[in-house]
Design a protein around this motif. Sequence first.
Motif, mmCIF file in Angstrom:
data_model
loop_
_atom_site.group_PDB
_atom_site.id
_atom_site.type_symbol
_atom_site.label_atom_id
_atom_site.label_comp_id
_atom_site.label_asym_id
_atom_site.label_seq_id
_atom_site.Cartn_x
_atom_site.Cartn_y
_atom_site.Cartn_z
ATOM 1 N N SER A 1 0.828 -1.200 0.000
ATOM 2 C CA SER A 1 0.000 0.000 0.000
ATOM 3 C C SER A 1 0.870 1.261 0.000
ATOM 4 C CB SER A 1 -0.897 0.014 1.239
ATOM 5 O OG SER A 1 -0.129 0.264 2.405
ATOM 6 N N GLU A 2 0.245 2.364 -0.395
ATOM 7 C CA GLU A 2 0.949 3.651 -0.379
ATOM 8 C C GLU A 2 1.384 4.000 1.035
ATOM 9 O OE1 GLU A 2 -0.780 6.968 -2.481
ATOM 10 O OE2 GLU A 2 -1.784 5.581 -3.859
ATOM 11 N N LYS A 3 0.577 3.644 2.010
ATOM 12 C CA LYS A 3 0.906 3.913 3.414
ATOM 13 C C LYS A 3 2.176 3.155 3.820
ATOM 14 C CE LYS A 3 -1.112 3.737 8.026
ATOM 15 N NZ LYS A 3 -2.275 3.381 8.826
ATOM 16 N N GLN A 4 2.297 1.901 3.378
ATOM 17 C CA GLN A 4 3.500 1.109 3.676
ATOM 18 C C GLN A 4 4.727 1.722 3.012
ATOM 19 O OE1 GLN A 4 1.701 -2.613 2.263
ATOM 20 N NE2 GLN A 4 2.420 -3.576 4.155
ATOM 21 N N VAL A 5 4.575 2.150 1.785
ATOM 22 C CA VAL A 5 5.688 2.759 1.054
ATOM 23 C C VAL A 5 6.138 4.028 1.765
ATOM 24 C CG1 VAL A 5 6.374 3.873 -1.112
ATOM 25 C CG2 VAL A 5 5.089 1.730 -1.159
ATOM 26 N N ARG A 6 5.188 4.866 2.179
ATOM 27 C CA ARG A 6 5.535 6.100 2.898
ATOM 28 C C ARG A 6 6.239 5.789 4.212
ATOM 29 N NH1 ARG A 6 0.587 7.967 0.938
ATOM 30 N NH2 ARG A 6 -0.430 7.355 2.857
ATOM 31 N N ALA A 7 5.769 4.769 4.922
ATOM 32 C CA ALA A 7 6.384 4.395 6.201
ATOM 33 C C ALA A 7 7.830 3.938 5.997
ATOM 34 C CB ALA A 7 5.564 3.305 6.892
ATOM 35 N N VAL A 8 8.063 3.153 4.938
ATOM 36 C CA VAL A 8 9.417 2.690 4.648
ATOM 37 C C VAL A 8 10.300 3.853 4.216
ATOM 38 C CG1 VAL A 8 10.796 1.238 3.107
ATOM 39 C CG2 VAL A 8 8.739 0.331 4.148
ATOM 40 N N GLU A 9 9.765 4.742 3.406
ATOM 41 C CA GLU A 9 10.536 5.918 2.993
ATOM 42 C C GLU A 9 10.913 6.773 4.204
ATOM 43 O OE1 GLU A 9 8.068 7.797 0.043
ATOM 44 O OE2 GLU A 9 8.714 6.411 -1.528
ATOM 45 N N ALA B 1 20.852 5.065 13.158
ATOM 46 C CA ALA B 1 20.877 4.793 11.718
ATOM 47 C C ALA B 1 20.716 3.301 11.470
ATOM 48 C CB ALA B 1 22.186 5.297 11.107
ATOM 49 N N GLU B 2 21.464 2.490 12.187
ATOM 50 C CA GLU B 2 21.394 1.030 12.014
ATOM 51 C C GLU B 2 19.986 0.524 12.297
ATOM 52 O OE1 GLU B 2 21.619 -3.233 12.978
ATOM 53 O OE2 GLU B 2 21.020 -1.617 14.312
ATOM 54 N N GLU B 3 19.367 1.047 13.337
ATOM 55 C CA GLU B 3 18.002 0.637 13.702
ATOM 56 C C GLU B 3 16.999 0.995 12.605
ATOM 57 O OE1 GLU B 3 14.797 2.205 16.941
ATOM 58 O OE2 GLU B 3 16.780 1.686 17.734
ATOM 59 N N ASN B 4 17.081 2.216 12.084
ATOM 60 C CA ASN B 4 16.151 2.642 11.028
ATOM 61 C C ASN B 4 16.387 1.877 9.738
ATOM 62 O OD1 ASN B 4 14.327 4.839 11.972
ATOM 63 N ND2 ASN B 4 16.263 5.729 12.610
ATOM 64 N N TYR B 5 17.642 1.659 9.373
ATOM 65 C CA TYR B 5 17.923 0.894 8.159
ATOM 66 C C TYR B 5 17.450 -0.549 8.302
ATOM 67 C CZ TYR B 5 20.834 4.795 6.530
ATOM 68 O OH TYR B 5 21.300 6.018 6.109
ATOM 69 N N THR B 6 17.637 -1.133 9.463
ATOM 70 C CA THR B 6 17.174 -2.503 9.686
ATOM 71 C C THR B 6 15.659 -2.578 9.558
ATOM 72 O OG1 THR B 6 19.076 -3.049 11.069
ATOM 73 C CG2 THR B 6 17.097 -4.405 11.354
ATOM 74 N N ALA B 7 14.968 -1.609 10.132
ATOM 75 C CA ALA B 7 13.505 -1.577 10.030
ATOM 76 C C ALA B 7 13.065 -1.398 8.576
ATOM 77 C CB ALA B 7 12.938 -0.468 10.912
ATOM 78 N N TYR C 1 17.542 -0.456 -1.999
ATOM 79 C CA TYR C 1 17.902 -1.616 -1.194
ATOM 80 C C TYR C 1 19.414 -1.734 -0.974
ATOM 81 C CZ TYR C 1 17.559 -6.250 0.765
ATOM 82 O OH TYR C 1 17.635 -7.314 1.604
ATOM 83 N N VAL C 2 20.192 -1.662 -2.029
ATOM 84 C CA VAL C 2 21.645 -1.799 -1.914
ATOM 85 C C VAL C 2 22.218 -0.610 -1.136
ATOM 86 C CG1 VAL C 2 23.818 -1.849 -3.213
ATOM 87 C CG2 VAL C 2 21.885 -3.276 -3.930
ATOM 88 N N ASP C 3 21.695 0.588 -1.375
ATOM 89 C CA ASP C 3 22.150 1.766 -0.644
ATOM 90 C C ASP C 3 21.933 1.593 0.854
ATOM 91 O OD1 ASP C 3 23.147 4.545 -0.618
ATOM 92 O OD2 ASP C 3 21.118 5.026 0.071
ATOM 93 N N VAL C 4 20.785 1.079 1.251
ATOM 94 C CA VAL C 4 20.489 0.862 2.666
ATOM 95 C C VAL C 4 21.444 -0.177 3.254
ATOM 96 C CG1 VAL C 4 18.753 0.026 4.306
ATOM 97 C CG2 VAL C 4 18.084 1.591 2.480
#
Length: 136
Positions: free
Chosen positions: A19-27, A45-51, A63-66
Motif C-alpha cells: 500500500s501507499e501507506k506502507q511505502v511512505r512508512a518505509v521511505e 541509523a542502524e536501527e532505522n535501516y534494519t527496520a 535496497y543496496v544503498d540501505v
Amino acid sequence: MLCALLFAFGGAGCSNAVSEKQVRAVEDLYQDGDAAFEQGSWAEAEENYTAALSARGLHPDLYVDVLIKRAVSRAHLSDFARAHEDLALASEGAVSVERIHAARAFVYESEGKIAEADAEMAQAREIDPSVEPFTN
C-alpha cells in the motif's frame, strides 16, 4: 536476482500488493536512517535501516544503498561480522560495486586491517576514480 534477494527480506519491493501507506512508512524509515547517518548517530541509523529492510515497500533501487549504509553504521558500532554480511548481500544485487568496495574499505580500516582497506579502496577507485571513502 535482486527480486530473489529482496524476497529473502520479506519480499520488500517485489510485490504490487504494497500500500501507499506502507511505502511512505518505509521511505520515512529510510530518511530517518539517512538523517541519523549524516549526524553520526550510528545506532539510530542502524536501527532505522534494519527496520526499512525488514518492512515491505522498500524501493529496489534503495535496497543496496540501505545495506551499504547499514554496514558502515555497524562498522562504527564495531559490529564487523554483520557489516561484512551486509556488504556480501549488497554485492549480490548491486549494479555498480564501487561504493561497496569503499564501504568494505571502511569496515576493514575500522578493524585495523589497513592492507585490506587499501586494497578495497584501490578497487573502488579503479572502477570510479571519483568514489568518496566513508570516514569516521
